[in-house]
Every structure is written in structure tokens, then in C-alpha cells.
Write an enzyme that holds these catalytic residues in place. Structure first.
Site, short mmCIF file in Angstrom:
data_model
loop_
_atom_site.label_atom_id
_atom_site.label_comp_id
_atom_site.label_asym_id
_atom_site.label_seq_id
_atom_site.Cartn_x
_atom_site.Cartn_y
_atom_site.Cartn_z
N ALA A 6 -7.56 12.60 -5.69
CA ALA A 6 -6.31 11.86 -5.50
C ALA A 6 -5.23 12.86 -5.12
CB ALA A 6 -5.91 11.12 -6.77
N LYS A 7 -4.14 12.39 -4.63
CA LYS A 7 -2.97 13.24 -4.40
C LYS A 7 -1.74 12.36 -4.35
CE LYS A 7 -2.27 17.68 -3.60
NZ LYS A 7 -3.15 18.76 -4.08
#
Ligand code: NAD
Length: 418
Positions: A106-107
Site C-alpha cells: 500500500a502507499k
């Protein structure tokens, strides 16, 4: 998916396509592996110190949900876009799979210049972002950590905002927070310490004597500064460093403790007394044994790749080398590349340790953390190197192959949805 259109996302997709061809992945599986599972864009109205208010854009991308919660950093930078965040979420997926962590990638990010905001404004912005993210995150859903432009304090505000909403302390909602509120010892140093460890392994491999080796580091933030220290501990002379304002050079080696003190007061390395100035674009071209890009993506391009003068390229930043530059580096076997998803994996590995400690409310010593970190990095390095040698593959392809193959296999076993 045009939604994610951005040069960095295109770059991550090109890397994926090349490796998918090499792995002969069925066409029907490729889009599922490539495109993010979920993303959220939020508008963040924040009151500024002068009484006015401004609306910032915030993002979070969860790349795949097949192996566990998603995990990845939160970036504050003026050029953050959804596409850039999506690229980094994809790289996080391959990184977590390469190191055997039970996470998808994720980011997150907010388009802002943190240096132009007061501490109080940063706090309000962070708390507003966390508030908007509450339906989308959770200790078993998606766990954030620091990245470019964020730090332990930002993670503390996030943990506090989420906890106030829950009605009790939830330290496992973020990693990279201060030790005093459930952080792990050794997390702040983990990325740079891991980079140092892997460079040391690469030095053995290419026959470089640390005591005679020189290093250049682009970016003197969390990752760059700790990497420089770690290299100095192995005996390497750090001759040049840079930050967003410019570079500095001292052929006799920079005095790192004094430089760190200077940078903490001046908020830049530029002007450090025992050094000569170096133009920002010259830093990567400075002759050295070890070159460490530790700032932004797409720094090593087809324009400068033929002119790098190093023996080891240690990619501490995410995505610092474009596929065009990669192609050039493949024709330069004298440069040993430690690819980003391996090189900077120490950060997420110790984030994983922090999450495990928080879930168990049982904390480890620094020796335990560092010992377990080096064991995981050693295994990932050895597996990547062995595959690279056996199949005559560049190190990047070998690392990506291992990560992508593991996610592909998990998706095959679970079925269509996650
Ligand atoms: P940071 O904000 O602490 O430091 C970034 C540094 O880069 C600063 O010194 C800044 O001045 C410099 N910089 C920015 N633009 C630059 C430019 N154009 N030229 C030269 N220097 C420039 O960020 P960080 O946490 O050290 O992250 C650096 C890189 O490492 C990023 O690519 C990030 O995604 C990656 N990374 C960070 C972690 C982590 O644990 N923090 C983990 C894995 C990867």
C-alpha cells in the site's frame, strides 16, 4: 486504468510486464496482479495559522489483499499524485512478498510541501487525513508508516487520532511511531541499517575492501543519513551527500556526526564548513565505489546511466532507476545493482516487527530486532543472487520475479476476489 496514469506508474507497469513475460504468466492473470485493488482520494480542508483555510488532496492505494493486511508508507511532497502512490503501492507488494512478510503493498500521500507548513498546520493536516481514512484502514486492514516528508511525530498524531475514534489505544494502526507510545526500537534506523548491511554483502561479492571504499549518498533524510552512518561503521569513507538544496563534497571523507548536527540546525547539508559545494545534478556522477540514491524516484535515467562512475549502485530510494537506465546498466556488468525492493526492505521488515510487537503487547530488545532483520535480509539477498546467477538475470528481475511469483501463487490458491 487511466486513473493511475503517471510516469512512475507506467514505469512500475513496464517492470512488471518485462518480468511477467519472463515468468510466462498467463495473460488472464496479469491485470489482477498489476492494478491496485482499492484506492481512496480525499479532500482535506485544513485551517492555516493565519485563519484562512486550504484544501489539500490526499490518497491511499491498497495494491492487493491476498496475503494479509496492506502495508506501506505515507508521503508528504508537492508532487504526490494518485498514480505515483499507486506505483509505490505495487512495489511494496513485491517487496513484502520477496521478504516473506504477510502483507499486500500500500502507499499513501498528501500533495503538500511539509517544509512550508508550521508544526501546528502539519498536525491538523495529518489528523484530518487520518480521520478521512478511518473507514479504509485498520490494524488488520491497512497499516501506514513514515516515508518521504513524514516522520515519527506524524505517526504519533495518526495513532492518536485513530485511537481517540476507537475509544482506546490502538498502537498497531501505524508503524514507525515513537518507542514511548508502542514503537519498536530500531525502526527509525531500520531502512538505512538494512541498506548498509546489503552494501556490505555486495562489497564482499565484488571484492571491494570497505576500508578503501568511497560512497556518495543522494538525499540526507532518514534513509540517506542512517545509510551514511552505517557505511562509515563498516569503514567506508562517505565523500559526498546531497539534499533538495544541493550537494557537498570532501575527498577526505565527511565528518558525519558533525554534518548531522549541522543539518539538524540548518535544515540542509549545503554550506557545511568542511566541504566544497557540489551541484545537485553532479552528485550521482561523482566517481565513487558505492552510489546510494536515497531521495526520489526516476533519478537515474538514460541521460546519466552511461556516466555513473560506481561499482555498486544501492537503491535506497523507491524507483530511482528508470527502465531505460536499467537497459543501459545491463550493458555495464561492472556496476552491481542492489534493486530497491531488496535494498530498502529493512524498513518494512522492522515495521512488521513493530506491528507484531504491538499486537502481542510484548516488546523486543534492539539486539533481537537487528538480528532478525539481518536474517531476513540475508535470505532475500541470497535467494535473489542465486536466481540471478542461475538464470543469468539482472538482480532487479530476479528480485521482482521472486516477489511477483509469490503473489501470483497466492492468488491462484485463493481464487478470484482478493
Ligand atoms: P526524508 O523525507 O526523511 O528525506 C528525503 C531526503 O531527500 C531529504 O534530505 C531531501 O532534502 C532529499 N531530497 C528531496 N528531493 C531531492 C532531490 N531532488 N535531490 C536530492 N535530494 C532530495 O525521506 P526518507 O524517509 O529518507 O525517504 C527517502 C527515500 O527512501 C524515498 O524514496 C522513500 O520512499 C524511500 N524509503 C523510505 C523508507 C523509510 O523507512 N523512511 C523505507 C523504504 C524506502
Amino acid at each position: 486504468m487511466e486513473l493511475y496514469d503517471h510516469p512512475t506508474f507506467q514505469m512500475a507497469c513496464r517492470q512488471f510486464d518485462l518480468v511477467a513475460d519472463y515468468l510466462q504468466l498467463p495473460d488472464k492473470d496479469r491485470d489482477r496482479l498489476k492494478f491496485p485493488k482499492r484506492s481512496l482520494t480525499v479532500a482535506l480542508p485544513v485551517r492555516l495559522d493565519d485563519g484562512s483555510h486550504r484544501v489539500f488532496a490526499g490518497y491511499r492505494v491498497q495494491h492487493h489483499l491476498t496475503l494479509g493486511p496492506t502495508k506501506g508508507g505515507l508521503r508528504y511532497h508537492p508532487e504526490v499524485t494518485l498514480g505515483e502512490v499507486a506505483a509505490m503501492a505495487m512495489w511494496m507488494s513485491w517487496k513484502c512478498a520477496l521478504t516473506g512478510l504477510p502483507y499486500g503493498g500500500a502507499k499513501g500521500g498528501i500533495t503538500c510541501d511539509p517544509a512550508g507548513l508550521s508544526l501546528a498546520e502539519l498536525e491538523r493536516l495529518t489528523r484530518r487525513y487520518t480521520q478521512e481514512m478511518i473507514p479504509f484502514i485498520g490494524p488488520h486492514v491497512d497499516v501506514m508508516a513514515p516515508d518521504l516528508g513524514t516522520n515519527e511525530q506524524v505517526m504519533a498524531w495518526m495513532m492518536d487520532t485513530y485511537s481517540m475514534h476507537a475509544g482506546h489505544s490502538v498502537p498497531s494502526i501505524v508503524t514507525g511511531k515513537p518507542v514511548a507510545i508502542g514503537g519498536s526500537v530500531g525502526r527509525r534506523e531500520a531502512t538505512g541499517r538494512g541498506v548498509g548491511y546489503l552494501i556490505n554483502r555486495a562489497m564482499d561479492l565484488v571484492g571491494l575492501d570497505a576500508a578503501r571504499a568511497t560512497a556518495v549518498v543522494q538525499g540526507f533524510g532518514n534513509v540517506g543519513a542512517v545509510t551514511a552512518h552505517s557505511l562509515a561503521k563498516y569503514g567506508v569513507k562517505v565523500i559526498a551527500v546531497s539534499d533538495v538544496r544541493g550537494g557537498i563534497f570532501n575527498p577526505r571523507g565527511l565528518d558525519l556526526p558533525r554534518l548531522e548536527e549541522y543539518a539538524s540546525h540548518q535544515r540542509t547539508v549545503v554550506g557545511f564548513p568542511e566541504s566544497e559545494p557540489l551541484a545537485g545534478d553532479q552528485v550521482l556522477l561523482t566517481p565513487c565505489d558505492i552510489l546510494v540514491p536515497a531521495a526520489l524516484e526516476r533519478q537515474i535515467t538514460e541521460a546519466n546511466a552511461p556516466r555513473l562512475q560506481c561499482r555498486i549502485l544501492a537503491e535506497a530510494a523507491n524507483g530511482p532507476t528508470t527502465p531505460e537506465a536499467d537497459h543501459i546498466l545491463r550493458q555495464r556488468p561492472e556496476v552491481f545493482v542492489i534493486p530497491d525492493i531488496l535494498c530498502n526492505a529493512g524498513g518494512v521488515v522492522v515495521s512488521y516487527f513493530e506491528w507484531v510487537q504491538d499486537l502481542q503487547s510484548f516488546f523486543w530488545t534492539e539486539t533481537e530486532v537487528v538480528d532478525k532483520l539481518f536474517r531476513i535480509l540475508e535470505a532475500a539477498f541470497t535467494q535473489t543472487l542465486n536466481l540471478s546467477k542461475k538464470q543469468n538475470l539482472p538482480m532487479r528481475w530476479a528480485a521482482l520475479s521472486l516477489g511477483i511469483k509469490r503473489v501470483h501463487e497466492a492468488k491462484r490458491l485463493r481464487g478470484l476476489f482478493p
